[in-house]
Scaffold this active site. Structure first.
Site, PDB file in Angstrom:
ATOM      1  N   ARG A 189      27.190 -35.691 -31.148  1.00  0.00           N
ATOM      2  CA  ARG A 189      28.020 -34.638 -30.033  1.00  0.00           C
ATOM      3  C   ARG A 189      29.504 -35.225 -29.974  1.00  0.00           C
ATOM      4  O   ARG A 189      30.000 -36.137 -29.786  1.00  0.00           O
ATOM      5  CB  ARG A 189      27.228 -34.850 -28.828  1.00  0.00           C
ATOM      6  CG  ARG A 189      25.907 -34.028 -28.474  1.00  0.00           C
ATOM      7  CD  ARG A 189      25.675 -32.623 -29.070  1.00  0.00           C
ATOM      8  NE  ARG A 189      24.660 -32.047 -28.633  1.00  0.00           N
ATOM      9  CZ  ARG A 189      23.783 -31.848 -29.729  1.00  0.00           C
ATOM     10  NH1 ARG A 189      24.008 -32.330 -30.984  1.00  0.00           N
ATOM     11  NH2 ARG A 189      22.289 -31.328 -29.486  1.00  0.00           N
ATOM     12  N   GLU A 227      33.696 -27.322 -28.248  1.00  0.00           N
ATOM     13  CA  GLU A 227      32.924 -26.104 -29.466  1.00  0.00           C
ATOM     14  C   GLU A 227      32.672 -24.870 -28.366  1.00  0.00           C
ATOM     15  O   GLU A 227      32.343 -25.033 -27.248  1.00  0.00           O
ATOM     16  CB  GLU A 227      31.558 -26.762 -29.788  1.00  0.00           C
ATOM     17  CG  GLU A 227      31.795 -27.993 -30.567  1.00  0.00           C
ATOM     18  CD  GLU A 227      30.599 -28.802 -31.096  1.00  0.00           C
ATOM     19  OE1 GLU A 227      29.573 -28.054 -30.828  1.00  0.00           O
ATOM     20  OE2 GLU A 227      30.375 -29.830 -31.596  1.00  0.00           O
ATOM     21  N   HIS A 284      29.946 -27.927 -36.660  1.00  0.00           N
ATOM     22  CA  HIS A 284      28.414 -28.302 -36.287  1.00  0.00           C
ATOM     23  C   HIS A 284      27.460 -27.506 -37.051  1.00  0.00           C
ATOM     24  O   HIS A 284      26.703 -26.852 -36.394  1.00  0.00           O
ATOM     25  CB  HIS A 284      28.410 -27.930 -34.566  1.00  0.00           C
ATOM     26  CG  HIS A 284      27.288 -28.499 -33.774  1.00  0.00           C
ATOM     27  ND1 HIS A 284      27.499 -28.743 -32.599  1.00  0.00           N
ATOM     28  CD2 HIS A 284      26.120 -29.303 -34.102  1.00  0.00           C
ATOM     29  CE1 HIS A 284      26.470 -29.403 -32.051  1.00  0.00           C
ATOM     30  NE2 HIS A 284      25.639 -29.633 -33.162  1.00  0.00           N
TER      31      HIS A 284
END
Length: 310
Positions: free
Chosen positions: A230, A259, A277
């Protein structure tokens, strides 16, 4: 009557058809439709499908008196109000391990791309620059690889790295009997030992900025960092400063803070490889994760134990 399922993430038409065969599907993959769905259908919702990034808030859970199952499609669940769900006796599950192979593949791809400067060499080749005008890059084979978080993904990263004859070390909350590598009881000790560091630990408050300036300094100017966990785990400002100053050799990130906006502090740097991602995504993985949710939900509504409870 079909149980009412609220889905808060993007799905393909095929995925929606699969779910619609068993559930009354409420599809709300954006903020506006989500708020509307909770307001209009919250009282009927019995299950929610989301992911770690999209999450589910405590306030939303409170709007769903019949809710009995919350499931994250992938492994992450950091933005799901798990404590509130448990207070209500709501079952919570995730897709732990389903996309681990894909994420581990991507982690090695990022490591190779960053260490061997694959994007930079590609750009140079397209510009007509020959190898004699380019700096030589280090190898991956035989180096020391530190893995932060030895779960499904971390274990598969270590397995793949062993194929490059890398020496493996890892940091985890506690040692793993099945681990292939040396255990380090602190991240700092692992970073000081490692040539390259792969982050595969869960997100959430407990790991926020776990990788900070001190860890990056310990990794050093010849070190490389890869993050497939993450974005919150790595201090972006510290990473940008280290890369710009050359106190860290390079990095490969699939995740980043803020993000989905591009990481402004990093996009102008040449010693980092960025992907949006995508480490855990592929057609195979998508099908597998949806099938896993369907199996988990079927077991729940049949009164059977979940495959991957939290």
């Amino acid at each position: 009557m079909k149980p009412c399922l609220l889905t808060l993430i993007l799905l393909t038409d095929d995925d929606r058809a699969k779910l619609g065969a068993t559930y009354e599907l409420i599809y709300a993959p954006d903020a506006d439709s989500r708020a509307q769905a909770v307001a209009q259908h919250g009282e009927r919702v019995r299950a929610v499908l989301t992911n770690g990034t999209t999450g589910l808030t405590a306030a939303e859970i409170d709007r769903m008196p019949q809710l009995e199952l919350v499931s994250a499609l992938g492994a992450g669940y950091e933005n799901i109000a798990v404590d509130r769900a448990r207070e209500r006796g709501i079952a919570v599950s995730n897709g732990a391990g389903v996309n681990a192979d894909c994420v581990a593949d991507h982690a090695l791809a990022l490591l190779l791309a960053a260490v061997r400067a694959v994007p930079q060499y590609d750009a140079a080749c397209r510009a007509g620059v020959w190898r004699d005008d380019l700096a030589m890059r280090p190898t991956v084979t035989g180096r020391k690889l530190g893995v932060v978080g030895y779960g499904h993904i971390g274990a598969k990263v270590a397995k793949r790295a062993a194929g490059f004859d890398m020496e493996i070390g890892y940091h985890n909350r506690k040692p793993r009997e099945d681990a292939h590598g040396r255990y380090f009881d602190t991240l700092m000790a692992l970073a000081q030992w490692s040539d390259y560091l792969v982050i595969a630990t869960p997100g959430g408050p407990q790991t926020t900025h776990l990788v900070d300036r001190a860890v990056l300094d310990a990794l050093g100017p010849d070190g490389f960092l890869v993050n497939v966990s993450r974005g919150s785990v790595v201090d972006t400002a510290a990473l940008a400063a280290a890369l710009a100053a050359g106190t860290l050799g390079g990095a490969g990130l699939d995740v980043y803070e803020g993000e989905p906006e591009p990481p402004a502090a990093l996009v102008g740097l040449t010693n980092i490889v960025l992907t949006p991602h995508t480490a855990g995504t592929s057609p195979d993985v998508r099908n597998a994760t949806v099938r896993h949710f369907i199996a988990n939900a079927a077991r729940h509504f049949a009164g059977e134990p979940l495959l991957t409870p939290l």
